[in-house]
Motif scaffolding. Sequence first.
Motif, short mmCIF file in Angstrom:
data_model
loop_
_atom_site.label_atom_id
_atom_site.label_comp_id
_atom_site.label_asym_id
_atom_site.label_seq_id
_atom_site.Cartn_x
_atom_site.Cartn_y
_atom_site.Cartn_z
N ALA A 333 0.83 -1.20 0.00
CA ALA A 333 0.00 0.00 0.00
C ALA A 333 0.87 1.26 0.00
O ALA A 333 0.57 2.25 -0.68
N GLU A 334 1.95 1.22 0.74
CA GLU A 334 2.87 2.35 0.78
C GLU A 334 3.50 2.56 -0.59
O GLU A 334 3.65 3.69 -1.06
N PHE A 335 3.86 1.46 -1.24
CA PHE A 335 4.44 1.52 -2.58
C PHE A 335 3.47 2.20 -3.56
O PHE A 335 3.86 3.10 -4.31
N VAL A 336 2.22 1.79 -3.54
CA VAL A 336 1.23 2.38 -4.45
C VAL A 336 1.06 3.86 -4.14
O VAL A 336 1.02 4.70 -5.05
N ARG A 337 0.99 4.21 -2.86
CA ARG A 337 0.82 5.61 -2.47
C ARG A 337 2.00 6.47 -2.95
O ARG A 337 1.81 7.56 -3.50
N ILE A 338 3.21 5.95 -2.76
CA ILE A 338 4.41 6.70 -3.15
C ILE A 338 4.43 6.94 -4.65
O ILE A 338 4.62 8.06 -5.12
N VAL A 339 4.26 5.88 -5.42
CA VAL A 339 4.36 5.99 -6.88
C VAL A 339 3.28 6.90 -7.43
O VAL A 339 3.55 7.80 -8.24
N ARG A 340 2.05 6.70 -7.00
CA ARG A 340 0.96 7.54 -7.50
C ARG A 340 1.21 9.01 -7.16
O ARG A 340 0.90 9.91 -7.94
N GLY A 341 1.80 9.26 -6.00
CA GLY A 341 2.02 10.62 -5.56
C GLY A 341 3.07 11.37 -6.34
O GLY A 341 3.15 12.60 -6.26
N THR A 342 3.91 10.66 -7.11
CA THR A 342 4.95 11.34 -7.89
C THR A 342 4.40 11.92 -9.19
O THR A 342 5.12 12.65 -9.89
N GLY A 343 3.16 11.60 -9.54
CA GLY A 343 2.51 12.24 -10.68
C GLY A 343 3.04 11.79 -12.02
O GLY A 343 3.71 10.77 -12.16
N GLY A 344 2.73 12.60 -13.04
CA GLY A 344 3.12 12.25 -14.40
C GLY A 344 2.51 10.93 -14.82
O GLY A 344 1.38 10.61 -14.47
N GLY A 345 3.29 10.16 -15.56
CA GLY A 345 2.80 8.85 -15.99
C GLY A 345 2.58 7.88 -14.85
O GLY A 345 1.88 6.88 -15.00
N ASN A 346 3.16 8.18 -13.67
CA ASN A 346 3.01 7.28 -12.52
C ASN A 346 1.61 7.31 -11.94
O ASN A 346 1.24 6.42 -11.17
N ALA A 347 0.84 8.33 -12.28
CA ALA A 347 -0.53 8.39 -11.78
C ALA A 347 -1.37 7.23 -12.27
O ALA A 347 -2.35 6.84 -11.63
#
Length: 701
Positions: A333-347
């Motif tokens: 869950a932390e991994f998903v939160r971190i990646v999504r939070g960096t924006g761009g294509g990671n959203a």
Amino acid sequence: MIRMLQFRPQSARWKPVLAAGIAAVTVATGLVAGASAYAAAGCRVNYAVQAQWPGGFTGNVEITNLGDPISGWSLVWTFGSGQRIGQMWNASYTQPAAVVTATNMSYNAAIPANGKVSFGFNGSWSGSNAVPASFTLNGVTCTGSPATPSPTQSATPSPSTSPSQSPSPQPNDPMQIVVAMQPGTNIGNTLDAIPDETSWGNPPINQALLDHLRAQGFKSVRLPITWSNHHGPGPGYAIDAAWLSRIRQVVDWALADGFYVMINLHHDSWQWINTYPTDRASVLARYNALWTQIATAFRGHSPKLLFESINEPQFTGTSGDEQNYQLLNELNAEFVRIVRGTGGGNASRLLVLPTLFTNADQGRLDALRTAFAQLNDRNLAATIHFYGFWPFSVNNSGFTRYNAEVEQDLVGTFERAANTLVANGIPVILGEYLLLSLDYTRPGIIEQGEVLKFFEAFGYQARTKRITTMLWEAGTVLNRQELRWREPELMAQVTSSWTTRSGTASADQIYVPRTGAIAARALTLNLNGTTFQGLRQGSTDLVSGRDYTVSGNTLTLTAAAMTRLAGNRAAGVNTNIQARFSQGVPWRISIISYDPPVLSNATGTTSGFTLPAQFRGDQLATMEAKYADGSVAGPYNWTSFKEFWTHFQPDYNAGTIIMKPEFFNEVNDGARVTLTFHFWSGTQITYFVTKSGSSVTGTTS
């Protein structure tokens, strides 16, 4: 083929720096990024230098549409310092001179009102790396003020585009993406090697290797990466700039070759993440710092790049599986939160989450399915690993053949994953597969025909269950220096299984005595949905009725044909014939002449005992060990059959059988042990060893 600017991380340790004139912001990755906002009627552009080194840099461009929705876009700017783009992702580009035109891809053409889209690129520079002075979107200069687009704007509003559409690039359906990744392969024991890329004997990854893998039909590559030796201390845990540039280089090469690419935290799992139960704060801080930096560095990359949270997660000092599941769910869950939070294509990037130990037991799968429901993120995939039924994959406990139990273990794995995950809309990537002891440096542990049957069935199960599979290639399957398969017959079976089934048989070898009459011999055909077409020796077809007969699934070679095929009956393989089927690869059958092997008395020590062996054309299949009362001797007290190569090893060139220290370490001192050697011809030979301290005596009687 388009290539990115080639970086050379071995020549220098680069550090990210800011280009002159860029308004700097510091992000949590430890990299320094530059950003400036340029205003225009209806649009705003944020231009960022994410990393820079002598002669090269990585840029990211974010467009915000402040006007009406648009259904296609073209962004134009001019480099004033001679910069050149080498590769771009999430957009296509032209640059005939100083002017750059970046145009949308099919998946990010629409930008709703107040929506955003971003793309990235690698470029070169010299002297200075000045920020472009202005940007125009569809012919309109961006000033950052919402206004009605000018009449000359090339794109018209799309009434069908909903303002609620996500502002970031959306990948296709996750299930379709994972299906499109089949087949895949790892490039293992390389970027995951400790401490450096070549530490485990493999050459550095280069473009030729990726080109070769692509030419072999692979559509995705998993790049296992160990980060623990390539970052600084806490609290920042800053990733070494040269290492990150090297990872980016390999990723970009692979993307340029058309691959889907998956990167992860690999051996970090057992190096430090496993202490999470007792060192929660520091592990979480390190995990967050690394994934923040990695995600930020790649947020502008193609959606064909996937992130995998952690390889084979495991924890020490827990109370059991329930706590393990809870801890893994927290990290995922932390991994998903971190990646999504960096924006761009990671959203919207497809993120890959493992089961506990990346294992496919039912409890592991159920726990991951529950985690997916809690995360409620559509762009997720699951991953498991599979190395076969353990006794078969290492040849112990008497599992020398691909029998019903071995097959049920394989079928059950795929069925559980398909029923628990795929049937519930969760795509599955089988991120590593092989047989544990399949290694060219330790030949003969698993008999070749039994290996081929395993991989034929494996490919069929993957295909019918819609599970994408990634071969564990760590230099053991592919000779990377010469770019050739070490076992062409094996890879022919593997690649064929991606699209069709192949017929096999109960054995791929027929042993005949070196002297005396040769009788007719029968094999059972495993048709696997094919039809039998005949036998062939070289380019000559054998004659049905004269050389062989088929009754149901029983193939019988006549005595006359067997005698002819055995030729002069020299010890070893006399000839090979092929059983041919209506589809798939042929099944090789070796005709082998042999005399019963002969063993001799010997003396030695527990650290170096070898017994003389005349193999005389035969091959060793397995070995049993028992005490005089019939109880099990040596390791694995649940079975009399010992593990091939770990406890004993034939050396056909030297004419010996080596008994390993690992065997004698668990043999009672002073007790006589009866060894029974089983050969593939069916011959069984008894031998006796007695351990006295560190001395060993071996006799034939």
